[in-house]
Write an enzyme that holds these catalytic residues in place. Structure first.
Site, PDB file in Angstrom:
ATOM      1  N   CYS A  82      -6.131   1.405  -2.193  1.00 30.26           N
ATOM      2  CA  CYS A  82      -5.354   2.726  -2.679  1.00 30.26           C
ATOM      3  C   CYS A  82      -4.529   2.690  -4.011  1.00 30.26           C
ATOM      4  O   CYS A  82      -3.803   3.951  -4.684  1.00 30.26           O
ATOM      5  CB  CYS A  82      -4.267   3.332  -1.594  1.00 30.26           C
ATOM      6  N   CYS A 137      -2.426   4.912   2.789  1.00 26.85           N
ATOM      7  CA  CYS A 137      -4.082   4.262   2.825  1.00 26.85           C
ATOM      8  C   CYS A 137      -4.656   4.120   3.899  1.00 26.85           C
ATOM      9  O   CYS A 137      -4.126   4.184   5.219  1.00 26.85           O
ATOM     10  CB  CYS A 137      -3.385   2.990   2.737  1.00 26.85           C
ATOM     11  N   CYS A 166       0.992  -1.294   0.068  1.00 23.57           N
ATOM     12  CA  CYS A 166       0.243   0.067   0.230  1.00 23.57           C
ATOM     13  C   CYS A 166       1.136   1.250  -0.079  1.00 23.57           C
ATOM     14  O   CYS A 166       1.951   1.520   0.169  1.00 23.57           O
ATOM     15  CB  CYS A 166      -0.979   0.226   1.369  1.00 23.57           C
ATOM     16  N   CYS A 218      -2.447  -2.333  -3.825  1.00 22.23           N
ATOM     17  CA  CYS A 218      -3.170  -2.521  -2.572  1.00 22.23           C
ATOM     18  C   CYS A 218      -5.194  -2.666  -3.560  1.00 22.23           C
ATOM     19  O   CYS A 218      -4.312  -1.817  -4.510  1.00 22.23           O
ATOM     20  CB  CYS A 218      -3.413  -1.829  -1.269  1.00 22.23           C
TER      21      CYS A 218
END
Length: 58
Positions: A56, A27, A23, A53
């Site tokens: 994000c 995030c 991430c 992810c």
């Protein structure tokens, strides 16, 4: 990562060992700090077997 500060986006990525994702620092995901590994580049995280992810989209 803990403060979710967008100023750090692009400087590093945090990868979560238990979920296999990585991430941006901003995030909204809240992994346990002891399960996190940090990478400087997105490619480095991908090469180590992590996927991006879906929240994000790093």
């Amino acid at each position: 990562m803990l403060s979710k500060d967008k100023d750090f986006d692009g400087l590093f990525y945090n990868a979560v060992r238990t979920t296999g994702i990585f991430c941006k620092p901003s995030c909204s995901a809240n992994p346990r700090p002891d399960n996190v590994t940090f990478y400087i580049t997105r490619d480095e995280a991908l090469k180590n077997g992590y996927r991006a992810c879906k929240r994000c989209k790093p």
